[in-house]
Design a protein around this motif. Structure first.
Motif, short mmCIF file in Angstrom:
data_model
loop_
_atom_site.label_atom_id
_atom_site.label_comp_id
_atom_site.label_asym_id
_atom_site.label_seq_id
_atom_site.Cartn_x
_atom_site.Cartn_y
_atom_site.Cartn_z
N ALA A 84 0.83 -1.21 0.00
CA ALA A 84 0.00 0.00 0.00
C ALA A 84 0.86 1.26 0.00
N ILE A 85 1.95 1.26 0.74
CA ILE A 85 2.85 2.42 0.77
C ILE A 85 3.45 2.65 -0.61
N ALA A 86 3.92 1.58 -1.26
CA ALA A 86 4.50 1.72 -2.59
C ALA A 86 3.48 2.26 -3.59
N LEU A 87 2.27 1.74 -3.54
CA LEU A 87 1.23 2.23 -4.45
C LEU A 87 0.93 3.70 -4.19
N ALA A 88 0.86 4.08 -2.92
CA ALA A 88 0.59 5.47 -2.57
C ALA A 88 1.68 6.40 -3.09
N LEU A 89 2.93 5.97 -2.99
CA LEU A 89 4.03 6.80 -3.49
C LEU A 89 3.98 6.95 -5.00
N LEU A 90 3.68 5.88 -5.71
CA LEU A 90 3.59 5.97 -7.17
C LEU A 90 2.40 6.82 -7.60
N GLU A 91 1.30 6.70 -6.88
CA GLU A 91 0.14 7.56 -7.17
C GLU A 91 0.48 9.02 -6.90
N MET A 103 -6.22 -1.12 -3.81
CA MET A 103 -6.12 -1.12 -2.35
C MET A 103 -7.28 -1.90 -1.73
N ALA A 104 -8.45 -1.80 -2.35
CA ALA A 104 -9.63 -2.48 -1.81
C ALA A 104 -9.49 -3.99 -1.87
N GLN A 105 -8.58 -4.49 -2.70
CA GLN A 105 -8.36 -5.93 -2.82
C GLN A 105 -7.27 -6.43 -1.89
N LEU A 106 -6.52 -5.52 -1.26
CA LEU A 106 -5.41 -5.91 -0.40
C LEU A 106 -5.90 -6.18 1.03
N PRO A 107 -5.16 -6.96 1.81
CA PRO A 107 -5.58 -7.27 3.19
C PRO A 107 -5.28 -6.12 4.14
N LEU A 108 -5.97 -4.99 3.93
CA LEU A 108 -5.73 -3.80 4.74
C LEU A 108 -6.80 -3.53 5.80
N PRO A 109 -8.00 -4.11 5.71
CA PRO A 109 -9.02 -3.81 6.72
C PRO A 109 -8.62 -4.28 8.12
N VAL A 110 -9.03 -3.48 9.11
CA VAL A 110 -8.88 -3.84 10.53
C VAL A 110 -10.26 -4.27 11.01
N LEU A 111 -10.35 -5.46 11.63
CA LEU A 111 -11.63 -6.02 12.03
C LEU A 111 -11.87 -5.89 13.53
N GLY A 112 -13.12 -5.76 13.89
CA GLY A 112 -13.55 -5.79 15.28
C GLY A 112 -14.88 -6.49 15.35
N GLY A 113 -14.94 -7.58 16.09
CA GLY A 113 -16.19 -8.33 16.17
C GLY A 113 -16.62 -8.91 14.84
N GLY A 114 -15.64 -9.16 13.96
CA GLY A 114 -15.96 -9.74 12.67
C GLY A 114 -16.37 -8.75 11.60
N ARG A 115 -16.36 -7.47 11.93
CA ARG A 115 -16.70 -6.47 10.92
C ARG A 115 -15.58 -5.44 10.79
N GLU A 116 -15.56 -4.76 9.67
CA GLU A 116 -14.50 -3.79 9.41
C GLU A 116 -14.70 -2.53 10.25
N VAL A 117 -13.69 -2.18 11.02
CA VAL A 117 -13.78 -1.00 11.89
C VAL A 117 -12.63 -0.03 11.64
N GLY A 118 -11.77 -0.33 10.70
CA GLY A 118 -10.63 0.54 10.43
C GLY A 118 -9.79 -0.04 9.30
N ALA A 119 -8.59 0.50 9.16
CA ALA A 119 -7.74 0.03 8.07
C ALA A 119 -6.29 0.39 8.34
N ILE A 120 -5.41 -0.35 7.66
CA ILE A 120 -4.00 0.03 7.55
C ILE A 120 -3.94 1.07 6.44
N ARG A 121 -3.36 2.22 6.75
CA ARG A 121 -3.44 3.36 5.82
C ARG A 121 -2.07 4.00 5.62
N PRO A 122 -1.61 4.11 4.36
CA PRO A 122 -0.35 4.83 4.11
C PRO A 122 -0.49 6.31 4.50
N THR A 123 0.60 6.91 4.96
CA THR A 123 0.58 8.32 5.34
C THR A 123 1.63 9.11 4.57
N VAL A 124 2.18 8.53 3.50
CA VAL A 124 3.22 9.20 2.74
C VAL A 124 2.62 10.26 1.80
#
Length: 329
Positions: A287-294, A308-329
């Motif tokens: 995700a960081i590499a993609l963000a830098l190229l974008e 990005m939506a296809q990558l394993p970036l979601p953060v789960l809580g109780g079996g549902r998505e509650v956040g994500a791993i997010r590039p900050t570059v």
């Protein structure tokens, strides 16, 4: 003791967000080159040495080819891969070994379970265990063995850093990076891995990623063929539903992740990035590499978002998505 860059010289590259709370931060270093090889951006310390781990495989594969290994298409892409050990991957590895006149017993990578969960489950049901041919580096090792038998070198000692093949690969690495190797270590698969700066690594990948198959230089022609082989066979480089394969399939990039948070990526226009997440986690690296190229206009924002939506970036809580791993570059 040779060391990589320090926490104080790293910068934040990504965060892990849970329910609006930044729970963790990934710091590291990164560098981006434009299509002509000019530095567009440098983040953190890009001059201290790192171990590129499996991001070195494109250079090692080129070393095997220039030593005499006849590899193209799926076989060349598999030589560059950190594959997930599916039956399809294994069939190509065995094909390379057959070309070398050897069998799986010649592989000196450690036995491993496949990274692909359905394949592993099938092996368990069949009562089979870990094997060398399923290890994610077996394609690289098979290519090394083919290079040895093609050049008339002893295949039994092919992992020795002083072996003629490894000496040749080191020479190819130094030609592509334009820098002397700063350290030699043993990679997880048992092969030598060479220390270099992110600046040296990104220059090597830029040379590979922008090489032409019509170049007057044999090494560059081989590099162009390697990049085409990977782009035409993205399943080889990683595996179904895995980050490198997804990025190559959806965006046409040349991508190669490495252990301990290393990633190299070349956009279709030649813009190239190399990065290392200092804590060794690779979960944010793609995700960081993609963000830098974008960020630098090499990839369209909508295409990156869809990938990005296809990558394993979601953060789960109780079996549902509650956040994500997010590039900050």
């Amino acid at each position: 003791m040779t060391q990589t860059f320090t926490v104080s010289s790293a910068v934040e590259l990504a965060v892990v967000e849970r329910s609006g709370f930044v729970e963790s931060r990934h710091s590291g270093s990164a560098i981006v080159l434009d299509p002509e090889g000019v530095v567009l951006e440098s983040l953190g310390d890009v001059d201290s040495p790192i171990l590129p781990r499996s991001s070195l495989k494109p250079l090692q594969a080129l070393g095997c080819v220039t030593a005499g290994a006849a590899l193209d298409g799926e076989r060349l892409a598999l030589a560059t891969a950190s594959h997930s050990g599916t039956d399809r991957h294994v069939a190509v590895v065995r094909d390379i070994l057959d070309a070398a006149g050897l069998d799986e017993s010649a592989l000196q990578c450690p036995p491993a379970w496949p990274g692909d969960a359905p394949t592993r489950d099938d092996l368990v049901r069949r009562g089979e265990g870990p094997s060398r041919v399923r290890m994610n580096c077996s394609g690289k090792h098979a290519a090394m063995l083919l290079a040895c038998t093609s050049a008339g070198w002893d295949p039994a000692s092919y992992l020795d850093p002083a072996h003629p093949l490894q000496a040749h690969i080191r020479e190819v690495v130094e030609r592509l990076t334009g820098a002397r190797v700063s350290a030699t270590a043993v990679d997880g698969c048992g092969a030598p891995v060479y220390g270099m700066s992110l600046t040296a690594l990104v220059r090597a990948l830029h040379r590979i990623g922008t090489a032409s198959e019509r170049s007057p230089f044999a090494l560059h022609r081989s590099a162009g063929t390697l990049v085409r082989a990977v782009r035409e066979n993205p399943w080889t480089i990683d595996g179904p539903g895995r980050p490198d394969t997804i990025a190559i399939e959806r965006l046409g990039v040349f991508a190669k992740g490495g252990a301990e948070g290393v990633m190299v990526m070349v956009a279709p226009d030649g813009t190239t990035t190399a990065l290392k997440v200092l804590d060794g986690s690779g979960r944010a690296a793609t995700a960081i590499a993609l963000a830098l190229l974008e960020k630098h206009g090499a990839l369209a924002a909508a295409d990156v978002a869809a990938t990005m939506a296809q990558l394993p970036l979601p953060v789960l809580g109780g079996g549902r998505e509650v956040g994500a791993i997010r590039p900050t570059v």
